[in-house]
Design a protein around this motif. Structure first.
Motif, mmCIF file in Angstrom:
data_model
loop_
_atom_site.group_PDB
_atom_site.id
_atom_site.type_symbol
_atom_site.label_atom_id
_atom_site.label_comp_id
_atom_site.label_asym_id
_atom_site.label_seq_id
_atom_site.Cartn_x
_atom_site.Cartn_y
_atom_site.Cartn_z
ATOM 1 N N GLU A 35 0.827 -1.204 0.000
ATOM 2 C CA GLU A 35 0.000 0.000 0.000
ATOM 3 C C GLU A 35 0.865 1.258 0.000
ATOM 4 O OE1 GLU A 35 -3.146 -0.027 -0.417
ATOM 5 O OE2 GLU A 35 -3.614 -2.136 -0.063
ATOM 6 N N ALA A 36 2.038 1.167 0.625
ATOM 7 C CA ALA A 36 2.938 2.325 0.688
ATOM 8 C C ALA A 36 4.374 1.833 0.818
ATOM 9 C CB ALA A 36 2.571 3.224 1.870
ATOM 10 N N ALA A 37 5.294 2.615 0.266
ATOM 11 C CA ALA A 37 6.725 2.299 0.342
ATOM 12 C C ALA A 37 7.503 3.569 0.633
ATOM 13 C CB ALA A 37 7.207 1.664 -0.960
ATOM 14 N N GLY A 38 8.536 3.458 1.448
ATOM 15 C CA GLY A 38 9.378 4.608 1.753
ATOM 16 C C GLY A 38 10.415 4.838 0.672
ATOM 17 N N TYR A 299 3.505 10.541 -2.683
ATOM 18 C CA TYR A 299 3.344 10.472 -4.139
ATOM 19 C C TYR A 299 2.730 9.132 -4.512
ATOM 20 C CZ TYR A 299 6.673 14.395 -4.575
ATOM 21 O OH TYR A 299 7.304 15.604 -4.484
ATOM 22 N N ARG A 300 2.028 9.078 -5.633
ATOM 23 C CA ARG A 300 1.592 7.808 -6.193
ATOM 24 C C ARG A 300 2.780 7.130 -6.883
ATOM 25 N NH1 ARG A 300 -2.053 11.372 -7.962
ATOM 26 N NH2 ARG A 300 -1.379 11.123 -10.134
ATOM 27 N N LEU A 301 2.705 5.808 -7.024
ATOM 28 C CA LEU A 301 3.820 5.054 -7.606
ATOM 29 C C LEU A 301 4.192 5.581 -8.987
ATOM 30 C CD1 LEU A 301 5.697 2.600 -7.049
ATOM 31 C CD2 LEU A 301 4.069 1.201 -8.322
ATOM 32 N N SER A 313 16.160 17.343 -4.085
ATOM 33 C CA SER A 313 16.062 18.807 -4.148
ATOM 34 C C SER A 313 16.706 19.497 -2.960
ATOM 35 C CB SER A 313 14.594 19.235 -4.247
ATOM 36 O OG SER A 313 13.890 18.923 -3.052
ATOM 37 N N GLY A 314 16.914 18.767 -1.872
ATOM 38 C CA GLY A 314 17.528 19.412 -0.716
ATOM 39 C C GLY A 314 17.488 18.514 0.501
ATOM 40 N N ASP A 315 17.888 19.074 1.630
ATOM 41 C CA ASP A 315 17.913 18.365 2.900
ATOM 42 C C ASP A 315 16.510 18.424 3.484
ATOM 43 O OD1 ASP A 315 18.563 17.171 5.259
ATOM 44 O OD2 ASP A 315 19.625 18.897 6.085
ATOM 45 N N LEU A 316 15.734 17.373 3.292
ATOM 46 C CA LEU A 316 14.317 17.385 3.628
ATOM 47 C C LEU A 316 14.083 16.959 5.075
ATOM 48 C CD1 LEU A 316 13.002 15.589 0.429
ATOM 49 C CD2 LEU A 316 13.322 18.039 0.786
ATOM 50 N N PHE A 317 12.946 17.371 5.607
ATOM 51 C CA PHE A 317 12.521 16.933 6.923
ATOM 52 C C PHE A 317 11.357 15.970 6.762
ATOM 53 C CE2 PHE A 317 9.761 17.827 10.730
ATOM 54 C CZ PHE A 317 10.508 17.048 11.597
ATOM 55 N N GLY A 318 11.522 14.744 7.232
ATOM 56 C CA GLY A 318 10.467 13.757 7.120
ATOM 57 C C GLY A 318 10.616 12.875 5.883
ATOM 58 N N LYS A 319 9.835 11.811 5.850
ATOM 59 C CA LYS A 319 9.942 10.790 4.822
ATOM 60 C C LYS A 319 9.088 11.126 3.592
ATOM 61 C CE LYS A 319 11.397 7.116 5.094
ATOM 62 N NZ LYS A 319 12.570 6.235 5.047
ATOM 63 N N ILE A 320 9.595 10.714 2.427
ATOM 64 C CA ILE A 320 8.818 10.726 1.192
ATOM 65 C C ILE A 320 8.247 9.322 1.013
ATOM 66 C CG2 ILE A 320 8.922 10.992 -1.302
ATOM 67 C CD1 ILE A 320 11.230 12.973 -0.854
ATOM 68 N N ILE A 321 6.965 9.251 0.711
ATOM 69 C CA ILE A 321 6.255 7.979 0.621
ATOM 70 C C ILE A 321 5.639 7.815 -0.754
ATOM 71 C CG2 ILE A 321 4.397 6.573 1.603
ATOM 72 C CD1 ILE A 321 6.685 7.023 3.549
ATOM 73 N N LEU A 322 5.709 6.585 -1.294
ATOM 74 C CA LEU A 322 5.010 6.206 -2.519
ATOM 75 C C LEU A 322 3.811 5.340 -2.140
ATOM 76 C CD1 LEU A 322 8.010 5.099 -4.785
ATOM 77 C CD2 LEU A 322 6.724 7.237 -4.975
#
Length: 325
Positions: A35-38, A299-301, A313-322
């Motif tokens: 359902e989701a992936a990091g 984001y969607r897959l 794009s930069g030093d992000l805070f928190g996880k990006i999820i697909l």
């Protein structure tokens, strides 16, 4: 099933969706409908061709997933079809279905699928390094570099939860506020402060018991300077590359321990051991909301190219999820 393929090593536009066969079950494994992936930095390195997967791992990117169990090998006894789980995997997360070892999966419980996908890579890494290797104890002081990174934010929350004093470095005044909100006792903006002098002043010249470092480069020699006698330096990343002109005398004089590790190449047994300790020591805090995975964007897959561009794009805070829907 649909999965993300790397056309050739390069930029994020080299990613495409393809149809491939479902993974095949083997002893001890389950198939999880993802359902989701990091999204993690190693995924970026793999896409660029500098971080190949282990020989026995899926060539598909993705090191952490959450989803629903849809099939199991005959020897899987602790899960049932329909169970909601999250898991660390050695590859295969950027797909509709993924193989998951039964003993490395953890129950989602009160976590959403998106939250579950934000947990395994960072929590496994921090627990293995700061607690299993570093042996962080209540009352000790830990310096965590990159306090608003995925690793850094989890390290702050867990260190505070287990009674440590936390010093951390960040790269902006905005991130100073974020790190303080996570519980850090002393936050240093490395762009206008010298973390060695600030940390030594904060500890009344005693130094720090543990350094958790994702930076490398010239930070290595500074870590030796800021460490207390018998201090432990845990090298998790090398964002600034290898150190040059490294003076190792402080390490020898202080009798420091400097160790490093990666997660993906660890054996199944090692990962099972980490999963058991997380379930015993940390999972209750996650379920109660006492500590919480932090999500940057979802984001969607099929938007995987955008997700990778965002990561870079930069030093992000928190996880990006697909997500798969």
């Amino acid at each position: 099933m649909t999965a993300v393929d790397i056309i050739e090593p390069g930029d994020a536009d080299k990613l495409q969706l393809i149809n491939i066969p479902l993974p095949k079950l083997s002893a001890g494994y389950m198939i999880v409908k993802v359902e989701a992936a990091g999204v993690n930095r190693p995924d970026i390195f793999q896409r660029k061709g500098s971080y190949p997967p282990p020989e026995d791992a899926s060539p598909i990117m993705g090191l952490e997933v959450s989803g629903t169990v849809v099939a199991m090998a005959d020897d899987v006894t602790q899960w049932q079809i329909g169970d909601r789980v999250c898991a660390l995997v050695a590859g295969g997360g950027y797909a509709e279905y993924c193989l998951v070892h039964q003993d490395i999966a953890l129950p989602l419980g009160n976590l959403t699928f998106e939250e579950g996908a934000a947990v395994p890579e960072n929590f496994f890494t921090v627990w293995a390094n700061m607690f299993q290797i570093g042996q962080l104890k209540q009352g000790e002081t830990v310096l965590i570099h990159g306090g608003t990174s995925g690793i850094g934010s989890v390290a702050i929350m867990l260190a505070k939860a287990f009674g440590a004093t936390v010093i951390t470095t960040v790269g902006s005044d905005e991130k100073v506020s974020v790190a303080k909100s996570l519980g850090a006792d002393c936050v240093i903006n490395y762009r206008n402060q010298d973390f060695v002098s600030v940390a030594l002043e904060f500890t009344a010249s005693h130094g720090v018991d543990i350094v958790v470092d994702i930076i490398g480069g010239d930070y290595v020699s500074k870590n030796y300077m800021v460490a207390a006698k018998f201090g432990r330096i845990i090298q998790i990343g090398m964002m600034k590359g290898n150190p040059t002109n490294l003076n190792m005398m402080p390490m020898m004089v202080k009798r420091l321990q400097h160790t490093g590790s990666t997660m993906r190449s660890r054996s199944i047994d090692e990962k099972i051991h980490i999963a058991k300790e997380l379930k015993q020591q940390v999972w209750g805090m996650l379920q109660k909301g006492e500590i919480k995975p932090i999500i940057n964007k979802v984001y969607r897959l099929e938007q995987v190219t955008d997700a990778h561009n965002h990561m870079e794009s930069g030093d992000l805070f928190g996880k990006i999820i697909l997500i798969n829907n």
